[in-house]
Motif scaffolding. Structure first.
Motif, PDB file in Angstrom:
ATOM      1  N   MET A  49     -28.950  18.032 -22.585  1.00 62.83           N
ATOM      2  CA  MET A  49     -28.986  18.682 -21.273  1.00 62.83           C
ATOM      3  C   MET A  49     -28.229  17.836 -20.258  1.00 62.83           C
ATOM      4  O   MET A  49     -28.423  16.623 -20.199  1.00 62.83           O
ATOM      5  N   PRO A  50     -27.358  18.443 -19.447  1.00 67.23           N
ATOM      6  CA  PRO A  50     -26.643  17.671 -18.419  1.00 67.23           C
ATOM      7  C   PRO A  50     -27.615  16.982 -17.466  1.00 67.23           C
ATOM      8  O   PRO A  50     -28.635  17.556 -17.079  1.00 67.23           O
ATOM      9  N   GLU A  51     -27.275  15.749 -17.101  1.00 67.56           N
ATOM     10  CA  GLU A  51     -28.110  14.964 -16.198  1.00 67.56           C
ATOM     11  C   GLU A  51     -27.321  14.646 -14.917  1.00 67.56           C
ATOM     12  O   GLU A  51     -26.284  15.257 -14.651  1.00 67.56           O
ATOM     13  N   TRP A  52     -27.812  13.705 -14.141  1.00 65.85           N
ATOM     14  CA  TRP A  52     -27.202  13.367 -12.845  1.00 65.85           C
ATOM     15  C   TRP A  52     -25.689  13.138 -12.957  1.00 65.85           C
ATOM     16  O   TRP A  52     -24.908  13.752 -12.203  1.00 65.85           O
ATOM     17  N   PRO A  53     -25.215  12.270 -13.859  1.00 66.76           N
ATOM     18  CA  PRO A  53     -23.768  12.012 -13.901  1.00 66.76           C
ATOM     19  C   PRO A  53     -22.941  13.231 -14.273  1.00 66.76           C
ATOM     20  O   PRO A  53     -21.850  13.437 -13.719  1.00 66.76           O
ATOM     21  N   GLU A  54     -23.428  14.033 -15.230  1.00 67.76           N
ATOM     22  CA  GLU A  54     -22.678  15.224 -15.632  1.00 67.76           C
ATOM     23  C   GLU A  54     -22.547  16.206 -14.471  1.00 67.76           C
ATOM     24  O   GLU A  54     -21.470  16.745 -14.204  1.00 67.76           O
ATOM     25  N   GLU A  73     -23.058  21.386  -3.574  1.00 70.29           N
ATOM     26  CA  GLU A  73     -24.024  20.296  -3.481  1.00 70.29           C
ATOM     27  C   GLU A  73     -24.674  20.099  -4.852  1.00 70.29           C
ATOM     28  O   GLU A  73     -24.766  21.032  -5.652  1.00 70.29           O
ATOM     29  N   ARG A  74     -25.114  18.873  -5.125  1.00 71.30           N
ATOM     30  CA  ARG A  74     -25.912  18.626  -6.324  1.00 71.30           C
ATOM     31  C   ARG A  74     -27.307  18.205  -5.908  1.00 71.30           C
ATOM     32  O   ARG A  74     -27.466  17.415  -4.996  1.00 71.30           O
ATOM     33  N   ARG A  75     -28.308  18.739  -6.589  1.00 76.68           N
ATOM     34  CA  ARG A  75     -29.699  18.315  -6.364  1.00 76.68           C
ATOM     35  C   ARG A  75     -30.305  18.066  -7.726  1.00 76.68           C
ATOM     36  O   ARG A  75     -30.564  18.994  -8.492  1.00 76.68           O
ATOM     37  N   GLY A  76     -30.513  16.791  -8.060  1.00 82.78           N
ATOM     38  CA  GLY A  76     -31.015  16.446  -9.377  1.00 82.78           C
ATOM     39  C   GLY A  76     -30.053  16.914 -10.450  1.00 82.78           C
ATOM     40  O   GLY A  76     -28.867  16.582 -10.442  1.00 82.78           O
ATOM     41  N   LYS A  77     -30.548  17.743 -11.365  1.00 83.71           N
ATOM     42  CA  LYS A  77     -29.724  18.279 -12.456  1.00 83.71           C
ATOM     43  C   LYS A  77     -29.139  19.645 -12.106  1.00 83.71           C
ATOM     44  O   LYS A  77     -28.596  20.328 -12.974  1.00 83.71           O
ATOM     45  N   MET A  78     -29.264  20.058 -10.856  1.00 83.40           N
ATOM     46  CA  MET A  78     -28.801  21.382 -10.444  1.00 83.40           C
ATOM     47  C   MET A  78     -27.622  21.304  -9.483  1.00 83.40           C
ATOM     48  O   MET A  78     -27.458  20.312  -8.779  1.00 83.40           O
ATOM     49  N   LEU A  79     -26.840  22.374  -9.460  1.00 81.81           N
ATOM     50  CA  LEU A  79     -25.772  22.519  -8.476  1.00 81.81           C
ATOM     51  C   LEU A  79     -26.150  23.633  -7.517  1.00 81.81           C
ATOM     52  O   LEU A  79     -26.764  24.634  -7.913  1.00 81.81           O
ATOM     53  N   VAL A  80     -25.773  23.462  -6.261  1.00 79.97           N
ATOM     54  CA  VAL A  80     -26.040  24.461  -5.229  1.00 79.97           C
ATOM     55  C   VAL A  80     -24.715  24.821  -4.564  1.00 79.97           C
ATOM     56  O   VAL A  80     -24.040  23.964  -3.983  1.00 79.97           O
ATOM     57  N   PHE A  81     -24.334  26.096  -4.670  1.00 77.29           N
ATOM     58  CA  PHE A  81     -23.107  26.591  -4.051  1.00 77.29           C
ATOM     59  C   PHE A  81     -23.487  27.229  -2.713  1.00 77.29           C
ATOM     60  O   PHE A  81     -24.170  28.260  -2.681  1.00 77.29           O
ATOM     61  N   HIS A  82     -23.070  26.620  -1.619  1.00 75.93           N
ATOM     62  CA  HIS A  82     -23.391  27.109  -0.282  1.00 75.93           C
ATOM     63  C   HIS A  82     -22.386  28.180   0.121  1.00 75.93           C
ATOM     64  O   HIS A  82     -21.167  27.912   0.153  1.00 75.93           O
ATOM     65  N   LEU A  83     -22.891  29.370   0.447  1.00 79.71           N
ATOM     66  CA  LEU A  83     -22.025  30.479   0.820  1.00 79.71           C
ATOM     67  C   LEU A  83     -21.931  30.615   2.336  1.00 79.71           C
ATOM     68  O   LEU A  83     -22.782  30.111   3.077  1.00 79.71           O
ATOM     69  N   ASP A  84     -20.914  31.320   2.792  1.00 80.50           N
ATOM     70  CA  ASP A  84     -20.660  31.405   4.225  1.00 80.50           C
ATOM     71  C   ASP A  84     -21.665  32.257   4.981  1.00 80.50           C
ATOM     72  O   ASP A  84     -21.669  32.263   6.221  1.00 80.50           O
ATOM     73  N   ASN A  85     -22.536  32.974   4.275  1.00 76.70           N
ATOM     74  CA  ASN A  85     -23.566  33.761   4.959  1.00 76.70           C
ATOM     75  C   ASN A  85     -24.917  33.050   4.981  1.00 76.70           C
ATOM     76  O   ASN A  85     -25.932  33.641   5.339  1.00 76.70           O
ATOM     77  N   GLY A  86     -24.926  31.784   4.589  1.00 77.56           N
ATOM     78  CA  GLY A  86     -26.155  30.992   4.608  1.00 77.56           C
ATOM     79  C   GLY A  86     -26.930  31.012   3.307  1.00 77.56           C
ATOM     80  O   GLY A  86     -27.868  30.221   3.132  1.00 77.56           O
ATOM     81  N   LYS A  87     -26.582  31.893   2.399  1.00 80.21           N
ATOM     82  CA  LYS A  87     -27.282  31.933   1.116  1.00 80.21           C
ATOM     83  C   LYS A  87     -26.686  30.901   0.164  1.00 80.21           C
ATOM     84  O   LYS A  87     -25.623  30.339   0.406  1.00 80.21           O
ATOM     85  N   ARG A  88     -27.430  30.646  -0.921  1.00 81.51           N
ATOM     86  CA  ARG A  88     -27.000  29.648  -1.881  1.00 81.51           C
ATOM     87  C   ARG A  88     -27.124  30.177  -3.309  1.00 81.51           C
ATOM     88  O   ARG A  88     -28.071  30.911  -3.625  1.00 81.51           O
ATOM     89  N   LEU A  89     -26.188  29.789  -4.143  1.00 82.84           N
ATOM     90  CA  LEU A  89     -26.295  30.026  -5.577  1.00 82.84           C
ATOM     91  C   LEU A  89     -26.794  28.731  -6.211  1.00 82.84           C
ATOM     92  O   LEU A  89     -26.179  27.668  -6.039  1.00 82.84           O
ATOM     93  N   VAL A  90     -27.920  28.814  -6.912  1.00 84.04           N
ATOM     94  CA  VAL A  90     -28.501  27.628  -7.541  1.00 84.04           C
ATOM     95  C   VAL A  90     -28.298  27.724  -9.053  1.00 84.04           C
ATOM     96  O   VAL A  90     -28.738  28.690  -9.688  1.00 84.04           O
ATOM     97  N   LEU A  91     -27.648  26.715  -9.605  1.00 84.42           N
ATOM     98  CA  LEU A  91     -27.354  26.682 -11.034  1.00 84.42           C
ATOM     99  C   LEU A  91     -28.147  25.592 -11.728  1.00 84.42           C
ATOM    100  O   LEU A  91     -28.120  24.431 -11.317  1.00 84.42           O
ATOM    101  N   HIS A  92     -28.849  25.975 -12.799  1.00 80.81           N
ATOM    102  CA  HIS A  92     -29.491  25.000 -13.677  1.00 80.81           C
ATOM    103  C   HIS A  92     -29.034  25.325 -15.097  1.00 80.81           C
ATOM    104  O   HIS A  92     -29.369  26.379 -15.631  1.00 80.81           O
ATOM    105  N   LEU A  93     -28.265  24.433 -15.696  1.00 80.89           N
ATOM    106  CA  LEU A  93     -27.715  24.705 -17.026  1.00 80.89           C
ATOM    107  C   LEU A  93     -28.766  24.588 -18.127  1.00 80.89           C
ATOM    108  O   LEU A  93     -28.643  25.221 -19.178  1.00 80.89           O
ATOM    109  N   MET A  94     -29.789  23.759 -17.885  1.00 80.91           N
ATOM    110  CA  MET A  94     -30.822  23.540 -18.900  1.00 80.91           C
ATOM    111  C   MET A  94     -30.164  23.147 -20.232  1.00 80.91           C
ATOM    112  O   MET A  94     -29.074  22.613 -20.267  1.00 80.91           O
ATOM    113  N   LEU A  95     -30.857  23.425 -21.341  1.00 79.15           N
ATOM    114  CA  LEU A  95     -30.348  23.067 -22.665  1.00 79.15           C
ATOM    115  C   LEU A  95     -29.403  24.144 -23.172  1.00 79.15           C
ATOM    116  O   LEU A  95     -29.762  25.315 -23.237  1.00 79.15           O
TER     117      LEU A  95
END
Length: 271
Positions: free
Chosen positions: A1-6, A54-76
């Motif tokens: 599973m991807p971690e902080w560095p990945e 943005e990165r938060r822990g093992k997740m990525l957060v894509f900030h959109l121009d309308n204030g919403k965010r896409l949160v990605l967790h790749l998991m295993l």
């Protein structure tokens, strides 16, 4: 599973590719990978611009121009790929988001997910996560306080996302090796100077691993030559039976709570 560095490696690369770029289309082939019906998801993304990544822990957060965010967790098993259709690795794509300069494909999201959330929902989702290893407020004293009152092994605590966000199996072993302490050492036995070494080793190992693209060989794009470069630099993780790079003794493999760990019994101590 991807971690902080990945994930930090991916964040840096994606920021250069899609920050400021408008979304010109989206496709969803597996609705369970998102958090709404696919028609709504596609409509919500159409015409939006990614302001920053943005990165938060093992997740990525894509900030959109309308204030919403896409949160990605790749998991295993999850991975991401940026480019054209010819750049895909031959695995099924669950979600694809198109930009003027290429398509960001989300692959293998069977356990992972890509959720579209409001800022408030994201804050709630992350409320139970521990601090980032490089949070400016995480001083050596506060680092040690994160483990206060906990029992069990060092590795089990290091990979607990409620304690610290972003460290998993690989880097828990690498941090412990750098700090010269065993991953299966009991938290209550660790000496004050060991905690100081762990703090320094955590930052040293994660920063170095990210600079080499992490240990997982899953390049973001066809021109990505950095991702996975740390794999050959791992000192103990997945090196069972090989000589310790510090003392030459054989690296041993063990198990803690169902998780494998790698360490050198000769030069890593239990306190």
């Amino acid at each position: 599973m991807p971690e902080w560095p990945e994930m930090e490696n991916y964040r840096e690369q994606l920021a250069a590719k899609i920050a400021g770029q408008p979304i010109i289309g989206a496709e969803v082939s597996r609705e369970k990978s998102i958090n709404m019906d696919k028609e709504t998801f596609i409509r919500e993304l159409a015409g939006r611009t990614v302001w920053f990544v943005e990165r938060r822990g093992k997740m990525l957060v894509f900030h959109l121009d309308n204030g919403k965010r896409l949160v990605l967790h790749l998991m295993l098993g999850g991975m991401i790929r940026f480019g054209g259709e010819e750049d895909l690795p031959g695995r099924s794509v669950q979600v694809a988001i198109s930009f003027p300069n290429g398509t960001l494909s989300f692959i293998g999201l069977r356990l992972g997910y890509l959720h579209l959330l409001t800022a408030k929902e994201v804050a709630g989702k992350f409320s139970e996560l521990g601090p980032d290893p490089f949070d400016v407020r995480l001083t050596p004293v506060r680092f040690r306080e994160r483990f206060r009152g906990k029992r069990g092994s060092l590795k089990s605590a290091l990979v607990d996302q409620h304690v610290l966000a972003g460290i998993g199996n690989c880097y828990a072993d690498e941090i412990a090796f750098d700090a010269e302490v065993r991953p299966d050492a009991r938290l209550q036995d660790l000496e004050p100077e060991t905690w100081d070494r762990l703090y320094g080793s955590m930052r040293k190992v994660l920063r170095e691993a990210a600079s080499y693209g992490g240990y997982m060989e899953m390049p973001l794009s066809s021109e990505d030559t950095r991702t996975g470069g740390y794999n050959e630099r791992c000192r103990v993780y997945d090196r069972g039976g090989e000589p310790c790079p510090r003392c030459g003794a054989a690296i041993e493999q063990g198990e803690i709570g169902g998780r494998k760990f790698f360490s050198c019994r000769s030069c890593q101590r239990d306190r």
